[in-house]
Design an enzyme around this catalytic site. Structure first.
Site, PDB file in Angstrom:
ATOM      1  N   ASN A  24      -0.295   8.063  -7.337  1.00  0.00           N
ATOM      2  CA  ASN A  24      -0.581   9.495  -7.341  1.00  0.00           C
ATOM      3  C   ASN A  24       0.404  10.274  -8.199  1.00  0.00           C
ATOM      4  OD1 ASN A  24      -2.851  10.421  -5.303  1.00  0.00           O
ATOM      5  ND2 ASN A  24      -1.828   8.676  -4.353  1.00  0.00           N
ATOM      6  N   ARG A  51       0.445   3.562  -3.361  1.00  0.00           N
ATOM      7  CA  ARG A  51      -0.203   4.867  -3.133  1.00  0.00           C
ATOM      8  C   ARG A  51       0.680   5.990  -3.673  1.00  0.00           C
ATOM      9  NH1 ARG A  51      -0.785   4.343   1.696  1.00  0.00           N
ATOM     10  NH2 ARG A  51      -3.003   3.919   1.925  1.00  0.00           N
ATOM     11  N   SER A  71       0.829  -1.208   0.000  1.00  0.00           N
ATOM     12  CA  SER A  71       0.000   0.000   0.000  1.00  0.00           C
ATOM     13  C   SER A  71       0.862   1.256   0.000  1.00  0.00           C
ATOM     14  CB  SER A  71      -0.937   0.003   1.214  1.00  0.00           C
ATOM     15  OG  SER A  71      -0.206   0.065   2.430  1.00  0.00           O
TER      16      SER A  71
END
Length: 287
Positions: free
Chosen positions: A232, A228, A224
């Protein structure tokens, strides 16, 4: 650069391709001339642009903070010293509020993560054509075909970089868990939670289920963290590339998106730092 490429898809793919060096099964050692060649080089191929920018920006952070630290004065501080002291205080307070164990590593680690990730993210604000075109000109000086010179300048848009940082955090999670609870305590966390029973036979039946659930939870932490940050920044880079495709009309769109993206890159650096602190705090907490 956009105007020299035959198609929009080629332009986008060219900007999202890393400068890859490795051993090709047919051509031997060298640079990949396409995404297919990079894939054929296999796992041990190196993304030289990612390595170069991430190492360079890491050294910039270390040298800058070292210089400020050695020149720090109790008198009237410089603007740079004020900024560095503000950053150190901010990170120190974040660690104190979240991590309640005893470690001399967590605060320096958190400061390094925040500043390093922020600097790597900040490269996303450099015009998307500027450095790749410069790299193509340098490559042409050494006889390379400019069309085969790839150069990505944002290390955090490379999942290898974000996953590498996350795996380092994962190793620290394992280390701190074992140091705080012992190896038996680490194994116990994986096999005796979340389902438990005072009946030893029933508890034994729960062990495989607990192990599966806790292992998934444990592995989800580095994954994660990596995805993440990568997702982005990759999306942000892609939007800048699409804006660049508009050509002469890109400035009215580029500026507001760049202003907004400053918030995104700062937030992502903060999230990566805070999740690292939280995960390490969970590792030392007694259940």
């Amino acid at each position: 650069m956009a105007g020299n490429n035959p198609t929009t898809s080629y332009y986008i793919q060219h900007h999202l391709q890393n400068l890859t060096f490795g051993h090709h099964p047919e051509h031997g050692w060298g640079f990949a001339h396409s995404a297919d060649e990079a894939a054929e080089m296999g796992f041990w191929a190196l993304h030289l642009d990612t390595l170069g920018w991430s190492i360079g920006l890491g050294l910039l952070f270390l040298l800058l903070f070292r210089k400020v630290g050695r020149a720090a004065t109790t008198g009237v501080p410089t603007g740079l010293q004020n900024f560095v002291e503000m950053m150190v205080e901010f990170v120190d307070n974040s660690v104190k509020d979240t991590f309640h164990g005893k470690s001399k590593l967590i605060a320096p680690l958190s400061l390094t993560i925040f500043c390093w990730v922020f600097l790597m993210n900040l490269m996303d604000l450099v015009p998307v054509d500027f450095l790749p075109m410069l790299a193509q000109k340098v490559g042409a000086m050494f006889g390379a075909d400019p069309a085969h010179v790839y150069f990505k300048v944002v290390p955090t848009t490379d999942v290898n970089a974000t996953l590498g940082m996350s795996l380092s955090v994962f190793a620290l999670i394992i280390f701190y868990t074992i140091r705080a609870k012992g190896f038996s305590g680490f194994i116990g966390e994986l096999t005796l939670h979340p389902f438990n029973s005072p009946n030893k036979l029933i508890q034994a039946l729960f062990v495989p289920v607990n192990f599966l659930l806790e292992t998934v939870t444990l592995l989800a932490k580095p994954i994660s963290l990596a995805l993440r940050l990568f997702g982005n920044l990759y999306a942000g880079e892609l939007i800048f590339i699409l804006i660049a495709l508009i050509g002469l009309w890109q400035l009215p769109l580029h500026f507001p998106w760049a202003v907004f993206h400053i918030l995104v890159i700062t937030l992502q650096a903060f999230i990566f730092m805070m999740l690292t602190i939280v995960y390490l705090a969970m590792a030392v907490e007694k259940h």
